[in-house]
Structure formats: C-alpha cells, structure tokens
Motif scaffolding. Sequence first.
Motif, short mmCIF file in Angstrom:
data_model
loop_
_atom_site.label_atom_id
_atom_site.label_comp_id
_atom_site.label_asym_id
_atom_site.label_seq_id
_atom_site.Cartn_x
_atom_site.Cartn_y
_atom_site.Cartn_z
N SER A 111 -4.72 -2.84 -7.35
CA SER A 111 -5.56 -1.89 -6.62
C SER A 111 -5.97 -2.46 -5.27
O SER A 111 -5.92 -1.77 -4.25
CB SER A 111 -6.80 -1.56 -7.45
OG SER A 111 -7.80 -0.94 -6.66
N ASN A 112 -6.38 -3.72 -5.27
CA ASN A 112 -6.86 -4.33 -4.03
C ASN A 112 -5.76 -4.41 -2.98
O ASN A 112 -6.03 -4.34 -1.78
CB ASN A 112 -7.40 -5.73 -4.30
CG ASN A 112 -8.62 -5.75 -5.18
OD1 ASN A 112 -8.86 -6.71 -5.89
ND2 ASN A 112 -9.43 -4.69 -5.16
N THR A 127 -4.99 -0.52 -1.72
CA THR A 127 -6.01 0.02 -0.82
C THR A 127 -6.23 -0.87 0.40
O THR A 127 -7.07 -0.57 1.24
CB THR A 127 -7.35 0.20 -1.54
OG1 THR A 127 -7.83 -1.07 -1.98
CG2 THR A 127 -7.21 1.14 -2.72
N PHE A 151 -0.85 5.50 0.39
CA PHE A 151 -2.16 5.32 1.03
C PHE A 151 -2.04 4.43 2.27
O PHE A 151 -1.42 3.37 2.22
CB PHE A 151 -3.15 4.69 0.04
CG PHE A 151 -3.14 5.36 -1.30
CD1 PHE A 151 -3.41 6.71 -1.43
CD2 PHE A 151 -2.82 4.66 -2.45
CE1 PHE A 151 -3.38 7.33 -2.66
CE2 PHE A 151 -2.79 5.26 -3.69
CZ PHE A 151 -3.07 6.62 -3.79
N TYR A 201 -7.70 10.82 -3.54
CA TYR A 201 -8.35 10.80 -4.85
C TYR A 201 -9.18 12.07 -5.05
O TYR A 201 -9.12 12.72 -6.11
CB TYR A 201 -9.24 9.56 -4.96
CG TYR A 201 -9.92 9.37 -6.29
CD1 TYR A 201 -9.34 8.57 -7.27
CD2 TYR A 201 -11.14 9.97 -6.59
CE1 TYR A 201 -9.95 8.38 -8.49
CE2 TYR A 201 -11.76 9.79 -7.81
CZ TYR A 201 -11.16 8.99 -8.76
OH TYR A 201 -11.78 8.82 -9.97
N ALA A 241 0.87 -1.17 0.00
CA ALA A 241 0.00 0.00 0.00
C ALA A 241 0.90 1.22 0.00
O ALA A 241 1.82 1.35 0.80
CB ALA A 241 -0.88 -0.01 1.24
N PHE A 258 -7.12 6.65 0.69
CA PHE A 258 -7.09 6.70 -0.78
C PHE A 258 -8.20 7.60 -1.32
O PHE A 258 -7.97 8.43 -2.20
CB PHE A 258 -7.23 5.29 -1.36
CG PHE A 258 -7.63 5.29 -2.81
CD1 PHE A 258 -6.77 5.75 -3.79
CD2 PHE A 258 -8.91 4.88 -3.20
CE1 PHE A 258 -7.15 5.78 -5.13
CE2 PHE A 258 -9.29 4.91 -4.52
CZ PHE A 258 -8.41 5.36 -5.50
N PHE A 302 -1.70 3.68 -8.38
CA PHE A 302 -1.29 2.42 -7.78
C PHE A 302 0.01 1.89 -8.38
O PHE A 302 0.38 0.73 -8.14
CB PHE A 302 -2.40 1.38 -7.94
CG PHE A 302 -3.69 1.76 -7.26
CD1 PHE A 302 -3.70 2.38 -6.03
CD2 PHE A 302 -4.91 1.52 -7.88
CE1 PHE A 302 -4.88 2.74 -5.40
CE2 PHE A 302 -6.11 1.88 -7.27
CZ PHE A 302 -6.09 2.49 -6.02
N THR A 346 -14.61 -3.62 -0.22
CA THR A 346 -14.18 -3.44 1.17
C THR A 346 -15.24 -3.91 2.16
O THR A 346 -15.09 -3.73 3.36
CB THR A 346 -13.84 -1.97 1.43
OG1 THR A 346 -14.97 -1.15 1.08
CG2 THR A 346 -12.64 -1.54 0.62
N ASP A 349 -4.90 3.41 3.94
CA ASP A 349 -6.05 2.50 3.85
C ASP A 349 -6.99 3.04 2.79
O ASP A 349 -6.68 4.03 2.11
CB ASP A 349 -6.77 2.36 5.20
CG ASP A 349 -7.19 3.70 5.80
OD1 ASP A 349 -7.36 4.69 5.04
OD2 ASP A 349 -7.37 3.77 7.03
N PHE A 350 -8.14 2.39 2.62
CA PHE A 350 -9.06 2.78 1.55
C PHE A 350 -9.61 4.19 1.78
O PHE A 350 -9.75 4.97 0.85
CB PHE A 350 -10.21 1.78 1.44
CG PHE A 350 -11.08 2.01 0.23
CD1 PHE A 350 -10.71 1.53 -1.01
CD2 PHE A 350 -12.26 2.73 0.33
CE1 PHE A 350 -11.50 1.76 -2.13
CE2 PHE A 350 -13.06 2.96 -0.77
CZ PHE A 350 -12.68 2.47 -2.00
#
Length: 372
Positions: free
Chosen positions: A280-281, A284, A83, A93, A11, A89, A315, A233, A85-86
């Motif tokens: 991506s997974n 994040t 990042f 973004y 990440a 992000f 990413f 998520t 965590d999500f």
Amino acid sequence: MTRARPRHAPAGTPFREEPLTEHLVDPRAPRELTAFVAGLPKAELHVHHVGSASPRIVSELAARHPDSKVPADPGALAEYFTFTDFAHFIEVYLSVVDLIRTPEDVRLLTYEVARDLARQRVRYAELTITPFSSTRRGIDERAFMEAIEDARKAAEAEFGTVLRWCFDIPGEAGLEAAEETTRLATDDRLRPEGLVSFGLGGPEIGVPRPQFKPYFDRAIAAGLHSVPHAGETTGPETVWDALTHLRAERIGHGTSSARDPELLAHLAEHRIPLEVCPTSNIATRAVATLEEHPIREFVRAGVVVTVNSDDPPMFGTDLDNEYAVAARLLDLDERGLAELAKNAVEASFLDAAGKARITGEIETYTAQWLAR
C-alpha cells in the motif's frame, strides 16, 4: 537483503481476480516459503471494507449502478485503478464507495470480503468500516448495521473467519463526519455487536489529529479501542498527536515514525503496535520503493510490527503476499513468519480465549510443517 522492485510495487496496480495468491507470488520468492504462508493461520488488523472489494464485486456493483463512473468491465478496471498519488487514490476510492448504495450492496460486499479473507487462512480480522460514507448516501443506519452483522455471522458460520469492526472517521469529511461516526459507534440502540474499535482514516495533510480528540474521548468512554491512521503521508508529529490526543493503542501505518528515534523508543517501550502495509505504501507513493520501506527500522528498534494488506485488490496484493514481502525485507524463515503472525493475534482486540486458540493453530501448523 536487497531486492529489485517487485512487479506489483509501482504506483498503479490493477485489480486481480480470485484466487489472489496464485497471481501475486513473486517469482523469486522461495516456493516452500510461499506454500508455508498460504497455509499459515493469520489475523489481519488493517484492512478496509470497501477497499477490499474484489474485481468481480466491483464489476457487479458498477453494473447495478450504471450512472457511476467506475467501469463495469473488469478489464477496464486495470487502467481506472492506476494511482498517481495518495490524493488520486482517495478520489478513486470514494468513487467505489459510491457504488455501495443499498443494504443489499453492503451485505454482499461484507460477505464476499470475508470469503476472500478465509481463502487466505485469515482466522480473525478487524475490518475498518466507514459508516458515514454509506449513511450520508441514504442507506438507513439501522439497515446498514443489520447488513454488516448478518454478513459477519454468516461468514463465521460458513468460513470460520471471525470478523470484528473498526468504525472510522473519514478525515476529509471533517467534524460533521466525526460527530455522525461517534454517534453511530456509541448509541447502544445502533452499535453493532462486532464493533471493537474507533479509527480515523483518509488524508492526513490538512487534517490535524487534535481536532478529533472529543470524539475519540467519547468512543473510548464507550469501551472502544483507539486505532487512528497516522504518519502515513505526514511526519512523525502526526503519530505523536495520535498518541497524545487520541490515546492510540495501535497506529495505522505509522510509516514516518522511523524518522524520529524518540518516537520509535516510545512505541517500543509502551508496546504500541504499528499496522504496517508495505505494498500500500508503495502504491500510494507514501514510500518510494520497497527497499526504502522502514519496516526494518521498526523491527530493529524493538517496535511491535503487524503486517496487513490495507486495500488489497486496489493495490494488487493480499495478506499472503504482504507476508512474502515481509519475509524478503526482514529475511524471515518459517519460524520468523509464524512469530509475525502471532504478533497480529496478540495486538488484536480478540478475547484471551480467541487469542490462545489462534496462537495454538499457528504453533501447531508451524511444528507440523517443520516436521515434514
């Protein structure tokens, strides 16, 4: 096959300058396979408009709008786009979204994204666009539509890459955004020629899918396809909600589907594709490591899998690299990668003639490569 975590996986991966694939190749990836992927005609079904902004474009936009907290120095972007965590992000973004303030910004971004796709032999892409993020910042809605359409037509003429649009609701913005996005997607006076689908993105936690049913019903009635994000998520129940309430024809990510055998069987039986975005997974933290990514479970269950890049420069990846990742995780050779590419074409909303054309390109390229 088991692999150690690749260097792009942690990440927090920085933007990379073009050409992307030269920097992203895993040194352990077979050179011949990497070369095959680079020339393979491809379709991309899950890639975001603003999230595809290259380092050069982000820097240019940041220089145009110096009040933004996004650094204009490309070197500083490496730290900025790290990042935790999500949720972080999404915060970062949205700060890039804030750089898109004029129709000229929109046109520049769209055209340059198409250029990057063309470099990777992407022959067709369904680009996810969030018009609400721009119109609420004061960009005239008609000027926004004209900007993306002008870029789309120019890209097809100059690069040969066909673009189509998915308008998505930013889930974190709630029902106001849903209403506005639906209006822009269904008003014949505004709806762009390239629009083919309707989606739902942003955070899933605390954003239940059923509340968006009336908006998806209107979009579907207007002839648009349903392609919401779900199960990235949150658990498999979010995917079920997307199928039941939003009538999803494809699922964005769907990562947690692997935890529900009944759901996997349903996806396989009804040929509902998953838009899988492995790097991506990891970035994040939706999945801890590539070794734990459920793409293998999806394939074993007979689910239609397409491989995509999501927000590639953010990413540190691109579509070529995602195919290389899939090759490692699924132990694919050239023929297997060609079938993966054909999955995306078949799962797309391109017309039958367009699908036949790109499938033919894939088959011809593969046959010529193997004959060498």
